[in-house]
Design a protein around this motif. Structure first.
Motif, PDB file in Angstrom:
ATOM      1  N   HIS A   9       0.863  -0.783   0.247  1.00  0.00           N
ATOM      2  CA  HIS A   9       0.006  -0.366   0.177  1.00  0.00           C
ATOM      3  C   HIS A   9       0.900   1.174  -0.238  1.00  0.00           C
ATOM      4  O   HIS A   9       0.134   1.643  -0.166  1.00  0.00           O
ATOM      5  CB  HIS A   9      -0.899  -0.021   1.344  1.00  0.00           C
ATOM      6  N   ASP A  11       3.439   4.256  -0.674  1.00  0.00           N
ATOM      7  CA  ASP A  11       4.343   5.134  -2.179  1.00  0.00           C
ATOM      8  C   ASP A  11       5.532   5.394  -1.270  1.00  0.00           C
ATOM      9  O   ASP A  11       5.312   6.050  -0.173  1.00  0.00           O
ATOM     10  CB  ASP A  11       3.499   5.801  -2.303  1.00  0.00           C
ATOM     11  N   ALA A  37       3.780   0.256  -3.630  1.00  0.00           N
ATOM     12  CA  ALA A  37       2.877   0.426  -4.601  1.00  0.00           C
ATOM     13  C   ALA A  37       4.015   1.325  -5.404  1.00  0.00           C
ATOM     14  O   ALA A  37       3.624   1.035  -7.272  1.00  0.00           O
ATOM     15  CB  ALA A  37       1.279   1.337  -4.183  1.00  0.00           C
ATOM     16  N   LYS A 182      -5.904   8.550   0.046  1.00  0.00           N
ATOM     17  CA  LYS A 182      -4.459   8.082   0.286  1.00  0.00           C
ATOM     18  C   LYS A 182      -4.166   8.962   1.811  1.00  0.00           C
ATOM     19  O   LYS A 182      -4.311  10.231   1.250  1.00  0.00           O
ATOM     20  CB  LYS A 182      -3.449   8.839  -0.767  1.00  0.00           C
ATOM     21  N   ARG A 203      -3.788   4.095  -0.276  1.00  0.00           N
ATOM     22  CA  ARG A 203      -2.326   4.602  -0.578  1.00  0.00           C
ATOM     23  C   ARG A 203      -2.120   5.075   0.722  1.00  0.00           C
ATOM     24  O   ARG A 203      -2.874   5.857   1.554  1.00  0.00           O
ATOM     25  CB  ARG A 203      -2.354   5.452  -1.577  1.00  0.00           C
TER      26      ARG A 203
END
Length: 221
Positions: A9, A11, A37, A182, A203
């Motif tokens: 998940h 970034d 990700a 996110k 995210r």
């Protein structure tokens, strides 16, 4: 929650002004190794990073970052340039002053314009929740949904606050079914990450989680 699931998940992010290519390259290596990700990196490094990782890792970059008050035309140009350079995902900052002024139609059109410039790539809209009232946050959930963006994102990590559990829950409750959330800014522990995912974040924008996992490996966990 399994650590690999949490990493999927993430970034994995490096957006410091002083970031060097060697540091960006290391983040890409970590993103590949740990199954993140994407990596979220400055626009100036997108082409170099995209060439380096090929199709093995998604490259995310930022637009109108971190203040959001460049013109729509500039944000569109930045987006087009990032896509040409190989970006797979775009995280744009809204004009927060427009939100404070209630200029919702202009915000809607700006997000639509950037989304069109993404040419099918993922667009995440950073609303800098720490600067907004509850009513403004809810209205932006509706705007982001109407504009056809893929994500609403809590924070740049460069303002007065980061992601909160309350904001993630609020966003999840007020965006449309096709918009994901996110959480970014201040996610420092695996418990933080797990909490945000369970609250509905798809995210996580973070530099800390991979560092934690690397530390656990060193300690033999």
């Amino acid at each position: 929650m399994d650590v690999k699931e949490i990493l999927a998940h993430c970034d994995h992010t490096l957006l410091k002004q002083e970031s060097t290519w060697e540091q960006i390259k290391a983040v890409c290596d970590e993103g590949l190794k740990y199954g993140c990700a994407s990596v979220c990196i400055p626009p100036a490094y997108v082409k170099q990073a995209a060439d380096y990782v090929g199709n093995d890792l998604k490259i995310c970059t930022v637009i109108g970052f971190p203040n959001g008050y460049s013109t729509t035309e500039v944000k569109v140009f930045e987006t087009e340039d990032a896509i040409r350079s190989g970006a797979d995902e775009i995280d744009m900052v809204i004009n927060i002053g427009w939100a404070k002024d209630g200029r919702w139609d202009e915000l809607l059109e700006e997000i639509k314009s950037v989304k069109a410039s993404c040419k099918g790539r993922i667009l995440k809209v950073i609303v800098e929740a720490c600067l907004l009232t509850q009513e403004e946050k809810v209205e932006l959930c509706h705007i982001v949904t109407e504009a056809g963006a893929d994500f609403i994102k809590t924070s740049t990590g460069f303002s007065t606050g980061g992601a909160t559990r309350e904001d993630v829950a609020l966003f999840k409750s007020n965006v449309g079914p096709d918009v994901r959330v996110k959480a970014a800014g201040g996610i420092r522990t695996l418990q933080d990450a797990e909490d945000f995912i369970r609250l509905g974040a798809d995210r996580l924008g973070t530099s800390a989680i991979v560092k934690l996992v690397k530390g656990m490996e060193v300690q033999g966990y």
